[in-house]
Write a protein that holds these residues in place. Structure first.
Motif, PDB file in Angstrom:
ATOM      1  N   TYR A  45     -10.604  -0.831 -12.815  1.00  0.00           N
ATOM      2  CA  TYR A  45      -9.136  -1.015 -13.409  1.00  0.00           C
ATOM      3  C   TYR A  45      -8.530  -1.727 -12.267  1.00  0.00           C
ATOM      4  N   THR A  46      -8.710  -1.196 -11.004  1.00  0.00           N
ATOM      5  CA  THR A  46      -7.917  -1.649 -10.084  1.00  0.00           C
ATOM      6  C   THR A  46      -8.300  -2.814  -9.048  1.00  0.00           C
ATOM      7  N   LYS A  47      -9.513  -2.933  -9.082  1.00  0.00           N
ATOM      8  CA  LYS A  47     -10.147  -3.901  -8.146  1.00  0.00           C
ATOM      9  C   LYS A  47     -10.541  -5.063  -9.238  1.00  0.00           C
ATOM     10  N   LEU A  48     -10.986  -4.879 -10.243  1.00  0.00           N
ATOM     11  CA  LEU A  48     -11.536  -6.143 -11.126  1.00  0.00           C
ATOM     12  C   LEU A  48     -10.467  -6.561 -11.770  1.00  0.00           C
ATOM     13  N   GLY A  49      -9.646  -5.462 -12.403  1.00  0.00           N
ATOM     14  CA  GLY A  49      -8.491  -5.753 -13.263  1.00  0.00           C
ATOM     15  C   GLY A  49      -7.135  -6.057 -12.732  1.00  0.00           C
ATOM     16  N   GLN A  50      -7.142  -5.763 -11.546  1.00  0.00           N
ATOM     17  CA  GLN A  50      -5.741  -6.143 -10.755  1.00  0.00           C
ATOM     18  C   GLN A  50      -4.669  -5.114 -10.989  1.00  0.00           C
ATOM     19  N   GLN A  51      -5.016  -4.071 -11.501  1.00  0.00           N
ATOM     20  CA  GLN A  51      -3.810  -3.017 -12.121  1.00  0.00           C
ATOM     21  C   GLN A  51      -3.597  -1.946 -11.091  1.00  0.00           C
ATOM     22  N   PRO A  52      -2.396  -1.413 -11.316  1.00  0.00           N
ATOM     23  CA  PRO A  52      -2.348  -0.337 -10.321  1.00  0.00           C
ATOM     24  C   PRO A  52      -2.873   1.052 -10.455  1.00  0.00           C
ATOM     25  N   ALA A  53      -3.557   1.693  -9.773  1.00  0.00           N
ATOM     26  CA  ALA A  53      -4.237   2.758 -10.034  1.00  0.00           C
ATOM     27  C   ALA A  53      -3.679   4.117 -10.631  1.00  0.00           C
ATOM     28  N   SER A  54      -2.335   4.115 -10.544  1.00  0.00           N
ATOM     29  CA  SER A  54      -1.780   5.359 -11.250  1.00  0.00           C
ATOM     30  C   SER A  54      -1.962   5.122 -12.798  1.00  0.00           C
ATOM     31  N   GLU A  55      -2.261   3.847 -13.350  1.00  0.00           N
ATOM     32  CA  GLU A  55      -2.293   3.615 -14.820  1.00  0.00           C
ATOM     33  C   GLU A  55      -3.649   4.349 -15.187  1.00  0.00           C
ATOM     34  N   ILE A  56      -4.428   4.645 -14.375  1.00  0.00           N
ATOM     35  CA  ILE A  56      -5.775   5.012 -14.879  1.00  0.00           C
ATOM     36  C   ILE A  56      -5.560   6.283 -15.789  1.00  0.00           C
ATOM     37  N   PHE A  57      -4.626   6.972 -15.476  1.00  0.00           N
ATOM     38  CA  PHE A  57      -4.315   8.367 -16.032  1.00  0.00           C
ATOM     39  C   PHE A  57      -3.268   8.561 -17.306  1.00  0.00           C
ATOM     40  N   HIS A  58      -2.529   7.115 -17.714  1.00  0.00           N
ATOM     41  CA  HIS A  58      -1.764   7.383 -18.591  1.00  0.00           C
ATOM     42  C   HIS A  58      -2.563   7.114 -19.779  1.00  0.00           C
ATOM     43  N   MET A  59      -1.944   7.857 -20.980  1.00  0.00           N
ATOM     44  CA  MET A  59      -2.678   7.810 -22.237  1.00  0.00           C
ATOM     45  C   MET A  59      -2.479   6.512 -22.660  1.00  0.00           C
ATOM     46  N   SER A  60      -1.253   5.824 -22.624  1.00  0.00           N
ATOM     47  CA  SER A  60      -0.877   4.662 -23.190  1.00  0.00           C
ATOM     48  C   SER A  60      -2.039   3.680 -22.947  1.00  0.00           C
ATOM     49  N   THR A  61      -2.586   3.454 -21.585  1.00  0.00           N
ATOM     50  CA  THR A  61      -3.622   2.532 -21.295  1.00  0.00           C
ATOM     51  C   THR A  61      -4.848   3.055 -22.082  1.00  0.00           C
ATOM     52  N   TRP A  62      -5.185   4.072 -22.411  1.00  0.00           N
ATOM     53  CA  TRP A  62      -6.339   4.449 -23.124  1.00  0.00           C
ATOM     54  C   TRP A  62      -6.024   4.263 -24.553  1.00  0.00           C
ATOM     55  N   ARG A  63      -5.217   4.418 -25.040  1.00  0.00           N
ATOM     56  CA  ARG A  63      -4.876   3.774 -26.602  1.00  0.00           C
ATOM     57  C   ARG A  63      -4.771   2.408 -26.708  1.00  0.00           C
ATOM     58  N   HIS A  64      -4.412   1.538 -25.702  1.00  0.00           N
ATOM     59  CA  HIS A  64      -4.358   0.187 -25.629  1.00  0.00           C
ATOM     60  C   HIS A  64      -5.961  -0.117 -25.696  1.00  0.00           C
ATOM     61  N   LEU A  65      -6.545   0.519 -24.857  1.00  0.00           N
ATOM     62  CA  LEU A  65      -8.017   0.182 -24.753  1.00  0.00           C
ATOM     63  C   LEU A  65      -8.721   0.337 -26.185  1.00  0.00           C
ATOM     64  N   TYR A  66      -8.432   1.388 -26.616  1.00  0.00           N
ATOM     65  CA  TYR A  66      -8.994   2.160 -27.851  1.00  0.00           C
ATOM     66  C   TYR A  66      -8.780   0.794 -29.051  1.00  0.00           C
ATOM     67  N   ASP A  67      -7.463   0.515 -29.349  1.00  0.00           N
ATOM     68  CA  ASP A  67      -7.160  -0.349 -30.186  1.00  0.00           C
ATOM     69  C   ASP A  67      -7.797  -1.766 -29.724  1.00  0.00           C
ATOM     70  N   LEU A  68      -8.080  -2.223 -28.723  1.00  0.00           N
ATOM     71  CA  LEU A  68      -8.790  -3.327 -28.435  1.00  0.00           C
ATOM     72  C   LEU A  68     -10.163  -3.414 -28.750  1.00  0.00           C
ATOM     73  N   VAL A  69     -10.822  -2.398 -28.640  1.00  0.00           N
ATOM     74  CA  VAL A  69     -12.044  -2.089 -29.017  1.00  0.00           C
ATOM     75  C   VAL A  69     -12.517  -2.023 -30.289  1.00  0.00           C
ATOM     76  N   PHE A  70     -11.661  -1.203 -30.986  1.00  0.00           N
ATOM     77  CA  PHE A  70     -11.925  -1.022 -32.325  1.00  0.00           C
ATOM     78  C   PHE A  70     -10.837  -1.697 -33.358  1.00  0.00           C
ATOM     79  N   ALA A  71     -10.384  -2.799 -32.905  1.00  0.00           N
ATOM     80  CA  ALA A  71      -9.733  -3.401 -33.801  1.00  0.00           C
ATOM     81  C   ALA A  71     -10.323  -4.102 -34.958  1.00  0.00           C
ATOM     82  N   ASN A  72      -9.661  -4.259 -36.195  1.00  0.00           N
ATOM     83  CA  ASN A  72     -10.201  -4.743 -37.444  1.00  0.00           C
ATOM     84  C   ASN A  72     -10.263  -6.435 -37.311  1.00  0.00           C
TER      85      ASN A  72
END
Length: 72
Positions: A45-72
């Protein structure tokens, strides 16, 4: 000169020490697994994705990832 054929006697360990070693032996694998997941998330998330490390623990990050993976 002492006889080398006699085995050395070990001093018995206290019961609390045996219990502590048993607990450490049992939780070693789950702790290492959680640590490996965290390190993988941090690198991805931080090295390859160039995002801040503090966002790893945000629920919104994982909700967005879930929506991307399981979108219709």
């Amino acid at each position: 000169m002492p006889d080398k054929s006699t085995p050395k006697k070990k001093k018995p360990q206290p019961k609390w020490l045996k219990i502590t070693f048993l607990i450490l032996k049992i939780i070693r694998v789950p702790v290492l697994a959680v640590l490996a997941v965290y390190i993988g998330l941090w690198i991805g998330y931080t090295k390859l994705g160039q995002q801040p490390a503090s966002e790893i623990f945000h629920m919104s990050t994982w909700r967005h990832l879930y929506d991307l993976v399981f979108a219709n």
